[in-house]
Write a protein that holds these residues in place. Sequence first.
Motif, PDB file in Angstrom:
ATOM      1  N   ILE A  77       0.964  -1.204   0.053  1.00 37.64           N
ATOM      2  CA  ILE A  77      -0.009   0.234   0.177  1.00 37.64           C
ATOM      3  C   ILE A  77       1.226   1.221   0.176  1.00 37.64           C
ATOM      4  CG2 ILE A  77      -1.654   1.675   1.195  1.00 37.64           C
ATOM      5  CD1 ILE A  77      -2.561  -1.719   1.954  1.00 37.64           C
ATOM      6  N   GLU A  81      -2.368   6.287  -0.515  1.00 38.58           N
ATOM      7  CA  GLU A  81      -3.489   4.944  -0.550  1.00 38.58           C
ATOM      8  C   GLU A  81      -4.065   4.744   1.088  1.00 38.58           C
ATOM      9  OE1 GLU A  81      -3.406   2.043  -4.106  1.00 38.58           O
ATOM     10  OE2 GLU A  81      -1.169   2.022  -2.495  1.00 38.58           O
ATOM     11  N   TYR A  86      -7.845   1.447   5.092  1.00 41.83           N
ATOM     12  CA  TYR A  86      -7.358   0.728   4.072  1.00 41.83           C
ATOM     13  C   TYR A  86      -5.623   0.785   4.679  1.00 41.83           C
ATOM     14  CZ  TYR A  86      -5.567  -0.670  -0.048  1.00 41.83           C
ATOM     15  OH  TYR A  86      -5.067  -1.214  -1.773  1.00 41.83           O
ATOM     16  N   PRO A  89      -3.562  -4.812   2.824  1.00 44.88           N
ATOM     17  CA  PRO A  89      -4.176  -4.939   1.454  1.00 44.88           C
ATOM     18  C   PRO A  89      -5.017  -6.093   2.079  1.00 44.88           C
ATOM     19  CG  PRO A  89      -1.685  -5.366   1.439  1.00 44.88           C
ATOM     20  CD  PRO A  89      -2.251  -4.904   2.727  1.00 44.88           C
ATOM     21  N   ASP A  93      -4.956  -9.268  -2.872  1.00 43.07           N
ATOM     22  CA  ASP A  93      -5.191  -8.090  -3.878  1.00 43.07           C
ATOM     23  C   ASP A  93      -3.824  -9.219  -4.480  1.00 43.07           C
ATOM     24  OD1 ASP A  93      -2.767  -6.466  -4.651  1.00 43.07           O
ATOM     25  OD2 ASP A  93      -3.793  -4.827  -3.167  1.00 43.07           O
TER      26      ASP A  93
END
Length: 110
Positions: A77, A81, A86, A89, A93
């Motif tokens: 990540i 992001e 979040y 991941p 993913d």
Amino acid sequence: MNENAIVFAMANPTPEVDPVGAAEYAAVVATGRSDFPNQINNVLAFPGLFRGLLDTGITEISVELLRAAATGIAGVIAEEELSPVYIIPGAFDKRVAAAVAKAVRKFATV
């Protein structure tokens, strides 16, 4: 609860703390459940970890090796992001296994 707390309510299927209730007070909440954001799941580590072990011939798993694998997961990540929902991941993913295997291979060369 402290201000900006991070809650990892990992018991499955019923977390120790209600994730919805915790989210009212915590900056970040993660669980082991797939129906909440930030699912912490061992499936993130294993495919890449095993690939890295096979590639390097490592036969003993140390805390340092596991830390390297975790760093591989975290590196998937990008900083831009990151958000409270979040921080890790998702289980599907496709970047994760390759990143973990690469981190294990790098660990083996140190």
